[in-house]
Design a protein around this motif. Structure first.
Motif, PDB file in Angstrom:
ATOM      1  N   ALA A 121       0.900  -1.049   0.059  1.00  0.00           N
ATOM      2  CA  ALA A 121       0.100   0.103  -0.153  1.00  0.00           C
ATOM      3  C   ALA A 121       1.013   1.152  -0.106  1.00  0.00           C
ATOM      4  N   PRO A 122       0.655   2.009  -0.851  1.00  0.00           N
ATOM      5  CA  PRO A 122       1.224   3.547  -0.706  1.00  0.00           C
ATOM      6  C   PRO A 122       1.318   4.006   0.746  1.00  0.00           C
ATOM      7  N   ALA A 123       2.512   4.434   0.998  1.00  0.00           N
ATOM      8  CA  ALA A 123       2.636   5.238   2.150  1.00  0.00           C
ATOM      9  C   ALA A 123       1.740   6.337   2.781  1.00  0.00           C
ATOM     10  N   ALA A 124       1.214   6.372   3.662  1.00  0.00           N
ATOM     11  CA  ALA A 124       0.249   7.603   3.915  1.00  0.00           C
ATOM     12  C   ALA A 124       1.214   8.922   3.840  1.00  0.00           C
ATOM     13  N   PRO A 125       0.690  10.101   3.450  1.00  0.00           N
ATOM     14  CA  PRO A 125       1.580  11.272   3.320  1.00  0.00           C
ATOM     15  C   PRO A 125       1.912  11.813   4.784  1.00  0.00           C
TER      16      PRO A 125
END
Ligand code: HEM
Length: 136
Positions: free
Chosen positions: A9-13
């Protein structure tokens, strides 16, 4: 045959990214010190600071960049893990100047293009920190 594909999953900003990065943090800090220098409402707060605010503009920018989850250069340049709360022990801070700091910072945040939840989280944290710095 099934092929397994590793997905991540893309890292949360980070708050730093949501804030708009280093340029946006510098803009906040410049607005904050411009208000402190120019508005007599913050005269007591201004009086606690050195005549030249440029070093503080750099330092507060660097601290906030790291604090928001961005590059940690400010801490890397200060070995020993400085505590920003302890750095204020030598400053005579009463509730009047703590409020002035918070009002000026709140006004400076008004000039930032950030959403309400981020603004509110930042103000909540600053309020706690400023309250903890009161030593008079
Ligand atoms: C409670 C109200 C506050 C007052 C009255 C206050 C006052 C000061 C003063 C007088 C200085 C030294 C300035 C100079 O030498 O010219 C300073 C430095 C600094 N303050 Fe505050 N401050 C307050 C709150 C905060 C908060 C909440 C933060 C963090 C979010 C913060 C971050 C810093 C940083 C990073 C420095 C620079 C430290 C250094 O590089 O030596 N201050 N503050």
């Amino acid at each position: 045959m099934t092929v397994e594909v590793a997905t991540k999953a893309p890292a949360a900003p980070t708050p730093f990214e949501l804030f708009g990065g280093a340029v946006a943090v510098r803009k906040l800090v410049d607005r904050f010190y411009d208000l402190m220098e120019g508005d007599p409402d913050y005269a007591a707060l201004r009086a606690l600071h050195a005549a030249d605010l440029d070093p503080m503009r750099d330092s507060l920018t660097g601290f906030l960049i790291a604090w928001l989850g961005g590059p940690r250069d400010w801490f890397d340049a200060r070995p020993g893990g400085p505590c920003v709360m302890s750095m204020h022990r030598k400053v005579a801070i009463d509730s009047t100047v703590a409020d002035q700091w918070l009002f000026a910072m709140s006004r400076a945040l008004d000039s930032c293009a950030i959403d309400a939840p981020l603004r509110s989280a930042i103000i909540t944290a600053f309020t706690r920190m400023a309250g903890g710095m009161v030593n008079r």
